[in-house]
Each structure stands twice: as structure tokens, then as C-alpha cells.
Design an enzyme around this catalytic site. Structure first.
Site, PDB file in Angstrom:
ATOM      1  N   GLY A 204       3.874  -4.853   0.594  1.00 30.54           N
ATOM      2  CA  GLY A 204       4.069  -3.398   0.662  1.00 30.54           C
ATOM      3  C   GLY A 204       5.161  -3.036   1.644  1.00 30.54           C
TER       4      GLY A 204
ATOM      5  N   TYR B 253     -12.752   2.015   1.729  1.00 31.65           N
ATOM      6  CA  TYR B 253     -11.548   1.609   2.469  1.00 31.65           C
ATOM      7  C   TYR B 253     -11.939   0.973   3.796  1.00 31.65           C
ATOM      8  CZ  TYR B 253      -7.631   2.323   5.745  1.00 31.65           C
ATOM      9  OH  TYR B 253      -6.668   2.141   6.717  1.00 31.65           O
TER      10      TYR B 253
ATOM     11  N   LYS C  98     -11.491  -2.813   5.306  1.00 35.68           N
ATOM     12  CA  LYS C  98     -10.703  -3.096   6.513  1.00 35.68           C
ATOM     13  C   LYS C  98     -11.568  -3.784   7.584  1.00 35.68           C
ATOM     14  CE  LYS C  98      -6.475  -1.303   5.778  1.00 35.68           C
ATOM     15  NZ  LYS C  98      -5.204  -2.050   5.870  1.00 35.68           N
TER      16      LYS C  98
HETATM   17  N1  LIG Z   1      -0.089   5.276   8.088  1.00 37.27           N
HETATM   18  C1  LIG Z   1      -0.879   5.163   9.161  1.00 37.27           C
HETATM   19  O1  LIG Z   1      -0.787   5.958  10.103  1.00 37.27           O
HETATM   20  C2  LIG Z   1      -1.888   4.049   9.217  1.00 37.27           C
HETATM   21  C3  LIG Z   1      -3.039   4.230   9.995  1.00 37.27           C
HETATM   22  C4  LIG Z   1      -3.976   3.200  10.036  1.00 37.27           C
HETATM   23  C5  LIG Z   1      -3.755   2.025   9.346  1.00 37.27           C
HETATM   24  N2  LIG Z   1      -2.616   1.881   8.597  1.00 37.27           N
HETATM   25  C6  LIG Z   1      -2.402   0.631   7.879  1.00 37.27           C
HETATM   26  O2  LIG Z   1      -1.055   0.208   8.064  1.00 37.27           O
HETATM   27  C7  LIG Z   1      -0.545  -0.375   6.848  1.00 37.27           C
HETATM   28  C8  LIG Z   1       0.698   0.375   6.400  1.00 37.27           C
HETATM   29  O3  LIG Z   1       0.385   1.749   6.299  1.00 37.27           O
HETATM   30  P1  LIG Z   1       1.264   2.732   5.359  1.00 37.27           P
HETATM   31  O4  LIG Z   1       0.696   4.083   5.562  1.00 37.27           O
HETATM   32  O5  LIG Z   1       2.712   2.478   5.600  1.00 37.27           O
HETATM   33  O6  LIG Z   1       0.847   2.166   3.922  1.00 37.27           O
HETATM   34  P2  LIG Z   1       0.979   2.866   2.496  1.00 37.27           P
HETATM   35  O7  LIG Z   1       2.244   3.643   2.474  1.00 37.27           O
HETATM   36  O8  LIG Z   1      -0.279   3.594   2.173  1.00 37.27           O
HETATM   37  O9  LIG Z   1       1.031   1.599   1.531  1.00 37.27           O
HETATM   38  C9  LIG Z   1       2.003   0.556   1.729  1.00 37.27           C
HETATM   39  C10 LIG Z   1       2.340  -0.074   0.411  1.00 37.27           C
HETATM   40  O10 LIG Z   1       1.197  -0.701  -0.177  1.00 37.27           O
HETATM   41  C11 LIG Z   1       1.596  -1.019  -1.482  1.00 37.27           C
HETATM   42  N3  LIG Z   1       0.505  -1.113  -2.435  1.00 37.27           N
HETATM   43  C12 LIG Z   1      -0.484  -0.222  -2.708  1.00 37.27           C
HETATM   44  N4  LIG Z   1      -1.199  -0.626  -3.776  1.00 37.27           N
HETATM   45  C13 LIG Z   1      -0.651  -1.816  -4.193  1.00 37.27           C
HETATM   46  C14 LIG Z   1      -0.920  -2.715  -5.256  1.00 37.27           C
HETATM   47  N5  LIG Z   1      -1.895  -2.507  -6.154  1.00 37.27           N
HETATM   48  N6  LIG Z   1      -0.148  -3.816  -5.367  1.00 37.27           N
HETATM   49  C15 LIG Z   1       0.842  -4.046  -4.499  1.00 37.27           C
HETATM   50  N7  LIG Z   1       1.173  -3.229  -3.493  1.00 37.27           N
HETATM   51  C16 LIG Z   1       0.431  -2.116  -3.340  1.00 37.27           C
HETATM   52  C17 LIG Z   1       2.550   0.079  -1.956  1.00 37.27           C
HETATM   53  O11 LIG Z   1       3.721  -0.566  -2.474  1.00 37.27           O
HETATM   54  P3  LIG Z   1       4.639   0.132  -3.628  1.00 37.27           P
HETATM   55  O12 LIG Z   1       5.065   1.457  -3.025  1.00 37.27           O
HETATM   56  O13 LIG Z   1       5.747  -0.821  -3.823  1.00 37.27           O
HETATM   57  O14 LIG Z   1       3.787   0.301  -4.851  1.00 37.27           O
HETATM   58  C18 LIG Z   1       2.819   0.884  -0.674  1.00 37.27           C
HETATM   59  O15 LIG Z   1       4.161   1.242  -0.497  1.00 37.27           O
HETATM   60  C19 LIG Z   1      -1.694  -0.308   5.841  1.00 37.27           C
HETATM   61  O16 LIG Z   1      -2.390  -1.534   5.836  1.00 37.27           O
HETATM   62  C20 LIG Z   1      -2.586   0.810   6.388  1.00 37.27           C
HETATM   63  O17 LIG Z   1      -3.948   0.671   6.010  1.00 37.27           O
HETATM   64  C21 LIG Z   1      -1.699   2.875   8.517  1.00 37.27           C
END
Ligand SMILES: NC(=O)c1ccc[n+]([C@@H]2O[C@H](COP(=O)([O-])OP(=O)(O)OC[C@H]3O[C@@H](n4cnc5c(N)ncnc54)[C@H](OP(=O)(O)O)[C@@H]3O)[C@@H](O)[C@H]2O)c1
Length: 244
Positions: free
Chosen positions: A16, A156, A160
Site C-alpha cells: 500500500g 478492524y 490490528k
Molecule cells: N492514517 C492514520 O492516521 C493512521 C492511524 C492509525 C493507523 N494507521 C495505519 O497506518 C497504515 C497506513 O495508513 P493510511 O491511512 O496511509 O492507509 P490507507 O490510505 O487507508 O491505505 C493504504 C493502502 O492500502 C491499500 N489497500 C487497501 N486494500 C487493499 C487490498 N485489498 N489489496 C491491496 N492493497 C490494499 C490501498 O492501496 P491502493 O490505493 O493501491 O488500492 C491503500 O492506498 C495503515 O496500516 C493504517 O491502519 C494509520
């Protein structure tokens, strides 16, 4: 962003990696001389655009498509990456989905999807990585809420929390050749449906009173990649949110 250094640190596979936090991790590591194997699913154009940017840094970056909900596609990903990057050294399980759910609603489809992408895919990737690599590093991206039992995203959070346990179990089983650690982000980027003010509002209730930045996560990733005496650890990059 720091200026690029010339050392080659081997290749890092980031799932991702084309957008948001994954993109920042990829760019940050590329600046420090890591070759990047960039996994994506739907975001092909973003992945291609990021690969071009990284290549202008004279750093190698190739992109790999896989639906992480499809166990067969996940199982072949590490092999595909190793064919192009025999020096694959690290795996960052960053891809995720984040859907609202409750136990009462009992949505089995949502449960299966959350577990397939947020737990089964990292399980398969860790397993494949371990069987094909003599040594290396794995980092699983969790969520600060693994330290709590907060409702609203039941499946979710359960996935996690299990990934947090997988991290410790894997660290024990795969030592000393492979180190396995985790990062638990807090308020970094809002869900795509929300604006920045959403996190600013939530941030008032955490010890450091502000949201974090994707680079805060990227710096923690680099630290865990480079400090070779750490395994089985989770770093909370969350402004102290886990303390409350
Ligand atoms: N954002 C935050 O503040 C936050 C807070 C707590 C934890 N986290 C953790 O940090 C990490 C990154 O967060 P984020 O917000 O940047 O993540 P995100 O934008 O929600 O997801 C990252 C990528 O995951 C890929 N993905 C989703 N479903 C998929 C599938 N079926 N097959 C393959 N790829 C898939 C997507 O790729 P494509 O776009 O190419 O489809 C997406 O761009 C995650 O593990 C999240 O749980 C984030």
C-alpha cells in the site's frame, strides 16, 4: 526532506505504498538510499508517478500490483519482488482497510475482509519473507488503539490487535535471522472522507495536543530498520495517545 545519501541499504517492500503514509515511507527511505519495491492495488497511476519521482533520485523503484484480499496473489508477491530485487531485505506491512463495525451488527463480510487484508496478508507475507530470506527486517503498521478496547471499528481493531500479537510471536520464532517490530500510529492522516479539522479536533484530547505527520511514521520506520538490536517492539508514534 533530507538530501539523498548514496549508501545502498538493500530493498524494502512497502505494501500500500502509493499514497498517504506508505508513500511518505517510500520517499523517505529512497532519500536514504533504500531501493523500493512499491506494492499497490487500485492506485496504479499514483504508484507509477511515485516510482518516477524515486527514480529521479537515482534510486531503484519498481511497482507490484496485488489484491491483498486474495491469498494466492499475496503468496506470490514476495517471489515476484525477489525476482527483480534479489537483495530484498525488509518488508513493511502498511496496507490496510479501516471500516466502521460493531459486534452487534455482526457483519461477517466486513470481518472477513478486515482479517484478510489487515492480518492474513501480513501473516502470509511474513511467512513467505521468512522462508525466502536468510536475514532481514519486518515492520508491521498497527494503530495506537491496539492498546485500548475502543468501540466503533470492531473487526478492524481486532485484526490490528492480532497483528500486534503476530509481531511478538514472529519476532521470537524468526530470531536471530529476522527482526520483527511494529509501529502504532495515532492521529496522522484523516480518513479520506474527513478533512484535516477532524484530526485537529481529536488532537485536543491527547497529551501532545496536535496531530502527527506521515514523516513521523517514516522516521520511526527508518529507526527500526537501522537499529539492529531491537526486535519484538512496538513504537507508538501517537503524541502520547496510548497513555490515555
Ligand atoms: N492514517 C492514520 O492516521 C493512521 C492511524 C492509525 C493507523 N494507521 C495505519 O497506518 C497504515 C497506513 O495508513 P493510511 O491511512 O496511509 O492507509 P490507507 O490510505 O487507508 O491505505 C493504504 C493502502 O492500502 C491499500 N489497500 C487497501 N486494500 C487493499 C487490498 N485489498 N489489496 C491491496 N492493497 C490494499 C490501498 O492501496 P491502493 O490505493 O493501491 O488500492 C491503500 O492506498 C495503515 O496500516 C493504517 O491502519 C494509520
Amino acid at each position: 526532506m533530507p538530501s539523498k545519501t548514496t549508501n545502498s541499504n538493500g530493498t524494502v517492500l512497502i505494501t500500500g505504498g502509493s499514497k498517504r503514509i506508505g508513500r511518505t515511507i517510500a520517499l523517505h527511505l529512497a532519500h536514504y538510499g533504500y531501493s523500493i519495491a512499491l506494492h499497490y492495488h487500485y492506485s496504479r497511476k499514483d504508484a507509477e508517478a511515485l516510482a518516477r519521482i524515486i527514480q529521479t533520485l537515482q534510486v531503484r523503484c519498481d511497482i507490484f500490483e496485488a489484491d491483498l484480499e486474495d491469498a494466492k496473489a499475496v503468496a506470490s508477491l514476495i517471489q515476484q519482488v525477489r525476482k527483480k530485487f534479489p537483495d530484498l531485505q525488509s518488508l513493511i506491512n502498511n496496507a490496510s482497510i479501516f471500516e466502521k463495525s460493531t459486534l452487534r451488527a455482526g457483519d461477517i463480510k466486513d470481518f472477513d475482509q478486515e482479517f484478510a487484508i489487515n492480518l492474513r496478508a501480513p501473516f502470509i507475507l511474513c511467512s513467505q519473507f521468512a522462508s525466502l530470506s536468510k536475514e532481514g527486517t519486518i515492520i508491521n503498521i498497527l494503530d495506537t488503539n491496539v492498546s485500548k478496547d475502543k468501540g466503533g471499528h470492531f473487526s478492524y481493531l481486532l485484526a490490528k490487535k492480532s497483528l500486534a500479537d503476530l509481531t511478538r510471536l514472529a519476532a521470537l520464532e524468526l530470531a536471530p535471522e529476522i527482526r520483527v517490530n511494529a509501529i502504532a500510529p495515532g492521529l496522522i492522516l484523516p480518513p479520506e472522507s474527513q478533512g484535516k479539522e477532524y484530526l485537529d479536533r481529536l488532537a485536543k484530547n491527547i497529551p501532545l495536543k496536535r496531530k502527527g505527520e506521515p514523516t513521523d511514521i517514516a522516521k520511526a520506520v527508518q529507526f527500526l530498520l537501522e537499529n539492529t538490536y531491537i526486535t519484538g517492539q512496538t513504537i507508538f508514534v501517537d503524541g502520547g495517545e496510548h497513555l490515555k
